[in-house]
Design an enzyme around this catalytic site. Structure first.
Site: not given
Ligand code: ATP
Length: 555
Positions: A327, A329, A335-336, A478, A481, A529
């Protein structure tokens, strides 16, 4: 017996290199770092520096066995060829972590790191040997025909973190041994150095392993403690990872993926490996790492989403994957990460997305039970440094609809748009309220508003403003998902277009549904996470071996 974890050996190296904050208190407090540095460079460290200099001088003078020593064969630096796969001796090594009273009076051979070394006199020295986060005290004391003064000198001069081998007999002291995890002692007969560490380390392991409780106590008493900041830890991650808490964290992490794999295989899933190099723009959006693939635009997969669904279209029925997720981002949050480990699953369903929730319920209750049962030592090591309350979870996981969650928040005076998303703060708040009401830190929230879910999410049959989707939370954050997916190619195309995705870039994915596709659903979990929140740690970087975030690409 004396405790080798004394103040004398502390902090010197840390103050020379690499330590960001020298705090009275928590590593999180940056205020007054300068003042604290000055404090810590004070009296105690000067004394420690003096003693360390003396020790290093002795080390320089005594790296080799004294030629005249008739007991010289019992110690020394092992020649490199001794560990160059020359022979198999048949000797048996005992793990430091397994040394208990059961070994009383038995001879053991251990290999580990010289955690701390302290010479008491020219006749006696203490070595604290560490292996995989466990420590045992070894006493090198002059004894006729076994231990010479030369051996004591050699042991005293070993540099911290060197790999050493110790042979000796196990004794059980009357008093508890403070500062060592194992409550037995080894009376050393032989000691050899296998691999030397440089004498000056960028991080002192004792500082890196210091408990948050110690910092709390120091705050009250005014004691000066060295704290190693997060960036320093990550810069010297190999050293940082050697602390007992970090050993615990990554062994626990390994258990999570093992249990994930075990439970899903027992439920009829197969493990798959989807490509991480993707043509076009993965699932779309800006958060992709773009790259050139032999002249073609490509990117790193943001998740295995599209390919795991294609595996369902290919009749694999139930699949899972453990793999890297990228990602791009720019999230500077606790947590990211830019790269994390995704635990993904996808499965055919007969009628309802609750079939996926049933699997997730069983899976995670088994994972939590398994961790609590099998990882007691690891959890204890983590708790020692970062004290936390054990996770509260129910044997049957609580399921609330998004609307019910909104209502709980409303009852607590927090107004939420019933068709909008929850932000980090409201998710946390809801986590607290759910804990108070239902006595659980782990729950599922489902039937999310359609507008905030990805294009491939199946709308609810009774209200297209809502979707057959869910998120799963630990301590209000979270971890998962998931959803039932759209398996109709026309609806999928329509939804992709509505979400601004160029359908040409995902045509092979959409085509997979034109040849008959079983109804299905699945979920994505973030491994780091899960571990972070199970142990209530404050930062995801603590649960990523070599984290990648917007500012870090090394080590
Ligand atoms: P968030 O809302 O916390 O940014 P997300 O909705 O983007 O998460 P998903 O794309 O649905 O998350 O990804 C599924 C799972 O992967 C999340 O529930 C989380 O546990 C993990 N996750 C998502 N993005 C990240 C990240 N940048 N770093 C670490 N773990 C992540």
């Amino acid at each position: 017996m004396e405790n080798p974890q004394n103040a004398e050996s502390s902090a010197v190296e840390s103050t020379k290199n690499g330590v960001e904050n020298i705090n009275i208190g928590s590593e999180r407090s940056k205020d007054g770092a300068k003042q604290e540095k000055e404090n810590a460079a004070g009296k105690q460290n000067k004394k420690a520096e003096r003693l360390e200099k003396r020790r290093l001088a002795a080390a320089a003078a005594a790296t080799a066995v004294e030629e005249s020593d008739p007991l010289g064969g019992n110690y020394g630096d092992l020649p490199f060829e001794a560990v160059q796969s020359k022979e198999i001796s048949g000797r048996i090594w005992t793990k430091v972590g397994s040394l208990t009273e059961e070994y009383k009076e038995k001879e053991v051979l251990i290999r580990g790191r010289a955690h701390t070394i302290r010479g008491v006199s020219n006749k006696m020295a203490f070595l604290l040997v560490r292996e995989a986060g466990f420590t045992v005290q070894c006493v090198v004391a002059v004894a006729p025909e076994v231990v010479s003064k030369g051996m004591v000198k050699f042991a005293t001069a070993i540099s911290k973190e060197s790999i050493i081998e110790v042979q000796g007999s196990v004794t059980v002291p009357d008093k508890p041994i403070k500062g060592a995890s194992q409550q037995v002692e080894i009376k050393v007969q032989k000691v050899y150095c296998i691999s030397k560490s440089v004498p000056t380390l960028p991080i002192n392991l004792e500082d890196a392993a210091r408990s948050e409780k110690e910092f709390e106590r120091a705050k009250q008493t005014g004691e000066q403690l060295v704290s190693v900041g997060q960036d320093t830890r990550l810069n010297y991650r190999v050293l940082d990872l050697r602390t007992p808490a970090n050993q615990g964290i990554f062994r626990l992490q390994s258990h999570v993926s093992m249990l994930f794999r075990q439970v899903l295989i027992s439920e009829g899933f197969i493990e798959i490996h989807t490509p991480k190099l993707i043509a076009g723009a993965s699932e779309g959006g800006s958060a992709v790492f773009r790259l050139e693939y032999k002249g073609q635009p490509a990117c790193l997969a943001q998740s295995p989403q599209l390919h795991k669904q294609m595996a369902i279209c290919a009749d694999f029925g139930r699949v899972f994957e453990i793999g890297p997720v990228f990602r791009a981002e720019d999230s500077f949050t606790h947590r990211h990460l830019c790269e994390f480990t995704g635990l993904d699953l996808e499965m055919e369903i007969k009628e309802h997305y609750f079939e996926v929730l049933d699997i997730i319920d069983k899976l995670f209750v088994s994972i939590f039970d398994g961790l609590n049962e099998k990882c007691k030592k690891e959890l204890d090591a983590i708790d020692q440094q970062y004290p936390f309350e054990p996770l509260k979870y129910l044997k049957k996981t609580l399921r609330l609809t998004f609307a019910e969650g909104v209502q709980i928040l409303k009852d607590a005076g927090i107004e939420i748009d019933p068709l909008g998303d929850l932000n980090t703060e409201t998710e946390r708040k809801l986590g607290q309220l759910v804990r108070e009401k239902y006595d659980t830190d782990f729950y599922i929230l489902h039937r999310y508003p359609m507008a905030i879910r990805p294009f491939y999410t199946m709308p609810c049959v009774d209200d297209p403003l809502y979707s057959n989707s869910f998120d799963v939370f630990i301590r209000g954050e979270e971890i998962i998902s998931g959803a039932q997916r759209v398996h109709d190619p026309e609806l999928l195309t329509k939804r992709a277009k509505e979400c601004g995705i160029d359908v040409n870039t995902i045509s092979t994915y959409i085509d997979s549904f034109r040849w008959g596709a079983a109804p299905h659903g699945g979920a994505g979990v973030g491994l780091e996470r899960v571990v972070m929140l199970f142990c209530a740690l404050n930062n995801i970087r603590k649960t990523s071996l070599f984290p990648r975030d917007p500012q870090r690409l090394a080590p």
